[in-house]
Every structure is written in structure tokens, then in C-alpha cells.
Design an enzyme around this catalytic site. Sequence first.
Site, short mmCIF file in Angstrom:
data_model
loop_
_atom_site.label_atom_id
_atom_site.label_comp_id
_atom_site.label_asym_id
_atom_site.label_seq_id
_atom_site.Cartn_x
_atom_site.Cartn_y
_atom_site.Cartn_z
N PRO A 148 -88.54 -44.42 -18.58
CA PRO A 148 -87.13 -44.62 -18.88
C PRO A 148 -86.69 -44.05 -20.22
CG PRO A 148 -88.35 -46.68 -19.04
CD PRO A 148 -89.26 -45.69 -18.38
N ASN A 149 -85.51 -43.49 -20.19
CA ASN A 149 -84.79 -42.96 -21.36
C ASN A 149 -85.33 -41.63 -21.87
OD1 ASN A 149 -82.94 -45.22 -21.58
ND2 ASN A 149 -84.72 -46.41 -22.23
N ARG B 245 -81.47 -38.48 -28.09
CA ARG B 245 -81.88 -39.87 -28.33
C ARG B 245 -82.63 -39.98 -29.66
NH1 ARG B 245 -86.96 -42.80 -25.25
NH2 ARG B 245 -86.57 -44.88 -26.10
N TYR C 208 -87.60 -39.05 -32.24
CA TYR C 208 -88.15 -38.30 -31.10
C TYR C 208 -87.98 -36.78 -31.22
CZ TYR C 208 -88.41 -42.93 -29.03
OH TYR C 208 -88.71 -44.24 -28.78
N ASN D 118 -96.21 -40.83 -20.17
CA ASN D 118 -95.37 -41.44 -21.19
C ASN D 118 -94.47 -42.42 -20.46
OD1 ASN D 118 -93.69 -42.30 -23.17
ND2 ASN D 118 -93.20 -40.26 -23.98
N ALA E 134 -90.64 -47.45 -22.47
CA ALA E 134 -90.68 -48.89 -22.74
C ALA E 134 -91.51 -49.67 -21.72
CB ALA E 134 -89.25 -49.44 -22.80
N HIS F 175 -94.92 -51.24 -22.61
CA HIS F 175 -95.08 -52.53 -23.28
C HIS F 175 -94.81 -53.72 -22.36
CE1 HIS F 175 -94.90 -49.65 -26.51
NE2 HIS F 175 -93.65 -49.37 -26.26
N ASP G 231 -101.80 -51.70 -13.11
CA ASP G 231 -102.54 -51.92 -11.86
C ASP G 231 -102.59 -50.65 -11.01
OD1 ASP G 231 -102.90 -54.53 -12.64
OD2 ASP G 231 -101.55 -55.40 -11.16
N GLU H 88 -102.57 -41.85 -21.87
CA GLU H 88 -101.30 -42.46 -22.30
C GLU H 88 -100.75 -41.65 -23.47
OE1 GLU H 88 -101.80 -46.50 -23.59
OE2 GLU H 88 -99.82 -46.56 -24.55
N HIS I 272 -97.42 -41.02 -26.27
CA HIS I 272 -96.13 -41.36 -26.89
C HIS I 272 -95.77 -40.28 -27.90
CE1 HIS I 272 -96.40 -45.21 -24.99
NE2 HIS I 272 -97.65 -45.27 -25.41
N ILE I 273 -94.52 -39.92 -27.90
CA ILE I 273 -94.03 -38.91 -28.83
C ILE I 273 -94.11 -39.44 -30.26
CG2 ILE I 273 -91.96 -37.61 -29.52
CD1 ILE I 273 -91.17 -37.75 -26.46
N ARG J 157 -94.19 -48.53 -35.78
CA ARG J 157 -92.84 -48.97 -35.44
C ARG J 157 -92.82 -50.50 -35.21
NH1 ARG J 157 -90.48 -45.22 -30.91
NH2 ARG J 157 -88.57 -46.28 -31.60
N ARG K 264 -93.84 -52.74 -29.95
CA ARG K 264 -94.39 -51.48 -29.42
C ARG K 264 -95.90 -51.38 -29.64
NH1 ARG K 264 -89.63 -48.59 -28.36
NH2 ARG K 264 -87.99 -49.18 -29.80
C1 DQA Z 1 -92.18 -43.82 -26.46
C2 DQA Z 1 -92.37 -45.06 -27.32
C3 DQA Z 1 -91.88 -46.31 -26.59
O1 DQA Z 1 -92.08 -47.45 -27.40
C4 DQA Z 1 -90.40 -46.17 -26.28
O2 DQA Z 1 -89.94 -47.29 -25.56
C5 DQA Z 1 -90.08 -44.91 -25.58
C6 DQA Z 1 -90.73 -43.67 -26.00
C7 DQA Z 1 -92.55 -42.53 -27.21
O3 DQA Z 1 -92.68 -41.50 -26.55
O4 DQA Z 1 -92.69 -42.53 -28.44
O5 DQA Z 1 -89.22 -44.87 -24.71
O6 DQA Z 1 -93.00 -43.92 -25.32
#
Ligand code: DQA
Length: 147
Positions: free
Chosen positions: A10-11, A18, A23, A79, A82, A85, A92, A103, A105-106, A112, A116
Site C-alpha cells: 500500500p501507498n 509521497r 522516500y 516491500n 505498512a 508491521h 503465513d 524483505e 524497505h526504501i 523511524r 515500524r
Molecule cells: C516502507 C516502510 C513502511 O514502514 C511504510 O509503511 C511504507 C514504506 C519503506 O519502503 O520504507 O509504506 O516499506
Amino acid sequence: MKKVFVLNGPNLNLLGTREPAIYGAATLADVAQLCQGACATHGFELVFRQSNHEGDLVDWIHEAGRLHAQGEFAGLILNAGAYTHTSVALHDAIKGTGIVCIELHISNVHARESFRHHSYISLAAKAVMCGFGVKGYPLAIAALTEM
Ligand code: DQA
């Protein structure tokens, strides 16, 4: 040619506009291009997707699992945004398919907010990469060659 799935939660469709201080300025299309280049270099076929819906991500991990069972899968770069978390379902799904998952994360999530700092994905992932900006994506694809 084995497939690499790069799945974004998401997002992440908002990348570019954003919170650019966290990011960066690259868009999700830019990230897809970086991934395409890395897959071409390392001889993988790229499947690059984004969804704001948890169930889509679960379904796509199952799809990766079927490819894995057929010997046609190299690994998943996830990635989960959210959902990292919050999502036992994604945890699963990774465990249930037995796929190799990195896994990603940018941002450096550990520098942070404390919410997170916990990840359900980390428990199921082979490796974790965070804080490299969008350049982490091609680095993670390169790492799959060693796994
Ligand atoms: C993220 C970090 C997450 O905590 C956040 O909710 C994101 C982006 C990152 O790429 O840094 O949406 O996964």
C-alpha cells in the site's frame, strides 16, 4: 528463465510525491525500470506489481509458490509497506509457499517510529534490506543470484 517477483504494498503507488524527504523523488515506474535492468543483467524474468490490498499480495505470493514448485521461480522482493508491521497473512503466505523472500524497505525503518520496528515479514524472510532508497531494489535482485 526463472522469474523474480517484485511486489509492492500500500501507498507505494504514490512514490515520487509521497514524503519525498523519506522516500525520494523516484516514481514506482522508475523503480520498475531499475528492476527491469537488474533482471536483464542477471538473467531473470521480472514480474513487477503493486497493490493497496492485502489479499492481492497474498494471492500473488501463492502464484509465486506455484512457480517455485515447478522450479521456475528465483525469489520474491517484497516491500509490503505498512502491511509489514501488521500482516500475519503475508507472513503465513511466505511460510506456506516456501519461497525465497527478501524483505525490502526504501527507508531505514529502524531509524523511524517505533511501530515500524516490528516486522511480521522478517520472521519468514531469508534476508532484510532497508535504508538504501530505491537502489535497494536492484541490489536485492542481484542478491538473489547468491541464494
Ligand atoms: C516502507 C516502510 C513502511 O514502514 C511504510 O509503511 C511504507 C514504506 C519503506 O519502503 O520504507 O509504506 O516499506
